[in-house]
Scaffold this motif. Structure first.
Motif, PDB file in Angstrom:
ATOM      1  N   ARG A  17       0.837  -1.192   0.000  1.00 59.04           N
ATOM      2  CA  ARG A  17       0.000   0.000   0.000  1.00 59.04           C
ATOM      3  C   ARG A  17       0.874   1.244   0.000  1.00 59.04           C
ATOM      4  O   ARG A  17       0.619   2.213  -0.716  1.00 59.04           O
ATOM      5  CB  ARG A  17      -0.939  -0.003   1.207  1.00 59.04           C
ATOM      6  N   LEU A  19       3.782   1.554  -1.179  1.00 59.42           N
ATOM      7  CA  LEU A  19       4.373   1.704  -2.504  1.00 59.42           C
ATOM      8  C   LEU A  19       3.369   2.281  -3.493  1.00 59.42           C
ATOM      9  O   LEU A  19       3.675   3.204  -4.245  1.00 59.42           O
ATOM     10  CB  LEU A  19       4.852   0.333  -2.975  1.00 59.42           C
ATOM     11  N   LEU A  21       0.814   4.137  -2.851  1.00 61.01           N
ATOM     12  CA  LEU A  21       0.503   5.531  -2.556  1.00 61.01           C
ATOM     13  C   LEU A  21       1.677   6.442  -2.853  1.00 61.01           C
ATOM     14  O   LEU A  21       1.499   7.545  -3.370  1.00 61.01           O
ATOM     15  CB  LEU A  21       0.051   5.659  -1.099  1.00 61.01           C
ATOM     16  N   ASP A  32       5.870  13.485   5.551  1.00 61.32           N
ATOM     17  CA  ASP A  32       4.693  12.864   4.959  1.00 61.32           C
ATOM     18  C   ASP A  32       4.910  11.387   4.718  1.00 61.32           C
ATOM     19  O   ASP A  32       3.988  10.588   4.824  1.00 61.32           O
ATOM     20  CB  ASP A  32       4.349  13.538   3.626  1.00 61.32           C
ATOM     21  N   ARG A  35       4.196   9.687   7.878  1.00 64.92           N
ATOM     22  CA  ARG A  35       2.752   9.615   8.118  1.00 64.92           C
ATOM     23  C   ARG A  35       2.125   8.540   7.242  1.00 64.92           C
ATOM     24  O   ARG A  35       1.237   7.793   7.673  1.00 64.92           O
ATOM     25  CB  ARG A  35       2.091  10.950   7.816  1.00 64.92           C
ATOM     26  N   LEU A  36       2.591   8.492   6.039  1.00 64.82           N
ATOM     27  CA  LEU A  36       2.062   7.497   5.109  1.00 64.82           C
ATOM     28  C   LEU A  36       2.344   6.096   5.613  1.00 64.82           C
ATOM     29  O   LEU A  36       1.488   5.207   5.588  1.00 64.82           O
ATOM     30  CB  LEU A  36       2.708   7.690   3.734  1.00 64.82           C
ATOM     31  N   HIS A  39       0.035   5.315   8.364  1.00 62.28           N
ATOM     32  CA  HIS A  39      -1.309   5.050   7.839  1.00 62.28           C
ATOM     33  C   HIS A  39      -1.411   3.639   7.289  1.00 62.28           C
ATOM     34  O   HIS A  39      -2.392   2.934   7.534  1.00 62.28           O
ATOM     35  CB  HIS A  39      -1.631   6.078   6.753  1.00 62.28           C
ATOM     36  N   LYS A  42      -1.679   1.201   9.951  1.00 57.07           N
ATOM     37  CA  LYS A  42      -2.983   1.239  10.591  1.00 57.07           C
ATOM     38  C   LYS A  42      -4.015   0.491   9.779  1.00 57.07           C
ATOM     39  O   LYS A  42      -4.851  -0.236  10.306  1.00 57.07           O
ATOM     40  CB  LYS A  42      -3.415   2.695  10.770  1.00 57.07           C
ATOM     41  N   VAL A  43      -3.945   0.660   8.482  1.00 55.28           N
ATOM     42  CA  VAL A  43      -4.967   0.025   7.656  1.00 55.28           C
ATOM     43  C   VAL A  43      -4.846  -1.486   7.664  1.00 55.28           C
ATOM     44  O   VAL A  43      -5.833  -2.208   7.678  1.00 55.28           O
ATOM     45  CB  VAL A  43      -4.850   0.540   6.197  1.00 55.28           C
TER      46      VAL A  43
ATOM     47  N   LEU B 207      -5.779  -3.960  -2.828  1.00 49.16           N
ATOM     48  CA  LEU B 207      -5.653  -3.670  -1.410  1.00 49.16           C
ATOM     49  C   LEU B 207      -6.872  -2.963  -0.844  1.00 49.16           C
ATOM     50  O   LEU B 207      -6.910  -2.635   0.313  1.00 49.16           O
ATOM     51  CB  LEU B 207      -4.421  -2.792  -1.152  1.00 49.16           C
ATOM     52  N   LEU B 214      -2.890  11.239   4.238  1.00 51.31           N
ATOM     53  CA  LEU B 214      -1.925  12.319   4.287  1.00 51.31           C
ATOM     54  C   LEU B 214      -2.578  13.622   4.690  1.00 51.31           C
ATOM     55  O   LEU B 214      -2.120  14.684   4.333  1.00 51.31           O
ATOM     56  CB  LEU B 214      -1.251  12.489   2.930  1.00 51.31           C
ATOM     57  N   SER B 360      -9.091  -3.940  11.335  1.00 46.86           N
ATOM     58  CA  SER B 360      -8.359  -2.712  11.618  1.00 46.86           C
ATOM     59  C   SER B 360      -9.344  -1.614  11.978  1.00 46.86           C
ATOM     60  O   SER B 360     -10.474  -1.599  11.553  1.00 46.86           O
ATOM     61  CB  SER B 360      -7.539  -2.294  10.416  1.00 46.86           C
TER      62      SER B 360
END
Lengths: 266, 369
Positions: A17, A19, A21, A32, A35-36, A39, A42-43, B207, B214, B360
């Motif tokens: 994911r 990669l 994004l 960033d 943060r990515l 994220h 988390k997902v 996915l 962001l 999740s």
């Protein structure tokens, strides 16, 4: 880079994911990127410990190696921010842009690129670029159109504009490093400190060597009287501050508010 | 700065054939030998090697030259100048960039170059294609398909043969298969056949769709937030929602028909054209409506990409409750997960994306207005 002990983890959906994004964004600043990464964890896998960014990226890169693709880390030339982009190592043309731009637009970019490389300051004026509009391959482009295209380049982070002049965005430098070195081997400038491609920077007035602004910042960090590393003459330019991500966070500056320092000394 | 790029081949125009790939190999081994040696080890840590090689053959990270007459890949014989394009002399593989057909039109005649180098293996035939030639093609194919993924365009077998495979038509199935595997393994992107009659394919993510996290606190809906909102509405309304309702909701978010929005641009354009083109919705006139009214339905891509559970979690979040508070939809979302898990849409990871998606927490970067 550690030696043979570089650990590579297993590629998971978190990495995939990330990669996807990163690829969609094109280029991201380090804050960033972190943060990515968070994220993505988390997902997919919220209980896992977040891998150190360097290792995380190494894991991805080790899998991408056989495809000649890599997540490359660079530094913005004006204020030393670390940036990351997904770069194709084998291609040495402007192909990454090919998806978003038409033939004549790509040619405009190449013309601008050439002017930027040839210039002393690393900037090419809008006027000079637009004057080359007649020489473009492909469909005829008017100057007005070309102005729009230049803005598109800025929006897509291929060029930076400052006061009517254009230079390369960190992303372009990362992605086209090889292309530039090969296409303009004589005109290309290189930083005396880090030996990487240099577009913007400071130069010694005596011997002509050049250094990136962040390299200058680091090199002269603790000297009260900076001297040229090559000829030892007094270094006449203002020494910028070393980029400090912590300080940035503290003062709560958001990315959109921060304007890069306008130092263009030569 | 990062280590010296391991330049495998160049795209540029005419180049001398004198320089061989080995020159590149030297740069490579000196600066990043660890990279190349780590690949075999990473392949042991996972059950795949990204580009598979037959057992006993050197794992092809460094493109060793084909044919017995060449040195082994670790022993460069030429000077590693950063020079112009380097085509391996006795390989029929010429430095073809995938990019060339797409970008510089006049610049690189590399598509013609296939004829120029070489000799000993000028014409590929089904058996004797060396591993690294295949790998090269696979890498090109992956790059090509990634481009299609980014631009959200469909591609066809004909296009792939033309742009990427060129002289190796016989090897298309193998190259295509390997490229698809690479994409799945590394990027979580699937090459899906859209229309068997014309061999067209779409690149979709496996996915699941979420926003990309962001956003900072100051920002509003993520870029595909509008997509999620509309999809949620379609979900809630059982598969079809009227255009009026959609605008009502969008207005609440500060998105108005006919007014340019600072993130989404012109909203009508975005939802009735762009997202429809990307196959997330269908936008059609309500049958027999006069004056004409329109509605949104699930598009084919939404069917394959969206996890209903994601939408449900989004809805739950904005209403301050929990997915289970919507029993009917929850059931539907669970059913979809089941189906997907069974049909193998989950990726090759041990934890299937589906399972982890449901467990999740909803992405905290959904901050609706």
């Amino acid at each position: 880079m550690q030696g043979n002990t570089r650990r590579t983890g297993v590629m998971t959906d978190v990495h995939r994911r990330f990669l996807q994004l990163l690829m969609t964004h094109g280029v991201l600043e380090e804050c960033d990127v972190k943060r990515l990464q968070k994220h993505c964890y988390k997902v997919h896998d919220c209980n896992a410990t977040i891998e150190k960014l360097e290792d995380f990226i190494n894991t991805i890169n080790s899998v991408l190696e056989s495809l000649y693709i890599e997540i490359k880390k660079g530094v913005t030339e004006d204020d030393g921010r670390p940036i990351y982009a997904l770069v194709n190592l084998a291609t040495t043309s402007v192909s990454k842009m090919a998806s978003d731009f038409a033939e004549n637009e790509l040619d405009l970019f190449r013309k601008a690129l050439e002017l930027i490389i040839d210039s002393d300051t690393g900037f090419a004026s809008s006027t000079n670029i637009l004057n080359l509009v007649d020489q473009l391959k492909g469909k005829k482009m008017r100057k007005k159109e070309a102005e729009h295209v230049l803005q598109k380049f800025v929006q897509n982070k291929w060029l930076i504009e400052k006061e009517g002049e254009f230079t390369l965005h960190g992303r372009a430098i990362l992605e086209m490093d090889q292309y530039i070195r090969e296409t303009y081997p004589d005109a290309v400038k290189v930083c005396n400190i880090c030996r990487s491609l240099l577009i913007q920077g400071q130069s010694c007035e005596t011997c002509g060597i050049r250094m990136h602004l962040p390299c200058v910042a680091k090199y002269f960090q603790s000297s009260s009287e900076p001297h040229c590393p090559h000829c030892n003459d007094y270094w006449p330019h203002e020494v910028p501050e070393v980029f400090d991500p912590e300080k940035e966070r503290e003062t709560g500056m958001s990315r959109s508010n921060k304007r890069p320092s306008r130092s263009r000394q030569h | 700065m990062s280590h010296a790029p391991k330049r495998r081949r160049c795209v540029l125009e005419e180049g001398s054939e004198a320089q061989s790939v080995l020159a590149v190999v030297e740069e490579d081994t000196s600066s990043s030998s660890t990279c190349s040696s780590s690949f075999p080890s990473s392949s042991s840590s996972s059950s795949y090697s990204l580009i598979s090689s037959s057992p006993g053959e050197e794992l092809n990270v460094i493109p060793g030259p084909p044919g017995p007459s060449q040195d082994p890949s670790q022993g460069p014989s030429q000077d590693p100048s950063q020079g112009p394009s380097q085509s391996p002399p006795s390989s029929s593989l010429s430095p073809t960039a995938v990019a060339s057909p797409m970008s510089e039109s006049g610049d690189s005649p590399s598509s013609q170059k296939e004829e120029s180098p070489s000799t000993s293996q000028a014409l590929p035939n089904a058996e004797s294609l060396p591993r690294n030639v295949i790998d090269d093609r696979v890498a090109d194919m992956v790059e090509f398909l990634l481009l299609k993924y980014r631009t959200k365009e469909l591609t066809t077998k004909a296009e792939m043969l033309n742009v990427v495979i060129k002289d190796y038509q016989d090897h298309f199935p193998e190259i295509f298969r390997e490229a698809s595997e690479c994409l799945q393994l590394a990027f979580g992107v699937d090459v899906k056949e859209v229309d068997p009659s014309d061999d067209s394919y779409a690149l979709v993510t496996t996915l699941g769709l979420t926003c990309d996290g962001l956003m900072s606190d100051g920002e509003t809906m993520p870029k595909n937030g509008i997509l999620i909102v509309i999809l949620s509405m379609i979900f809630m309304e059982g598969g079809c929602v009227s255009e009026e309702k959609v605008w009502e909701v969008l207005n609440v978010m500060g998105v108005y028909d006919g007014t340019e929005h600072f993130i989404y641009g012109e909203p009508r354009e975005l939802i009735t054209r762009v997202l429809v083109q990307e196959q997330y919705f269908e936008y059609r006139q309500v049958p027999n409506s006069d004056p004409a009214r329109y509605e949104f339905l699930w598009g084919p891509r939404a069917h394959s990409e969206i996890y209903k559970m994601t939408l449900l979690e989004f809805l739950a979040k904005i209403s301050g409750s929990d997915p289970r508070a919507f029993p009917l939809w929850y059931e539907e979302a669970l059913r979809q997960q089941e189906e997907r898990a069974q049909s193998g849409l989950a990726t090759m990871d041990d934890t299937s994306a589906v399972a982890s998606e449901s467990s999740s927490a909803p992405s905290s970067s959904f901050c609706p207005e």
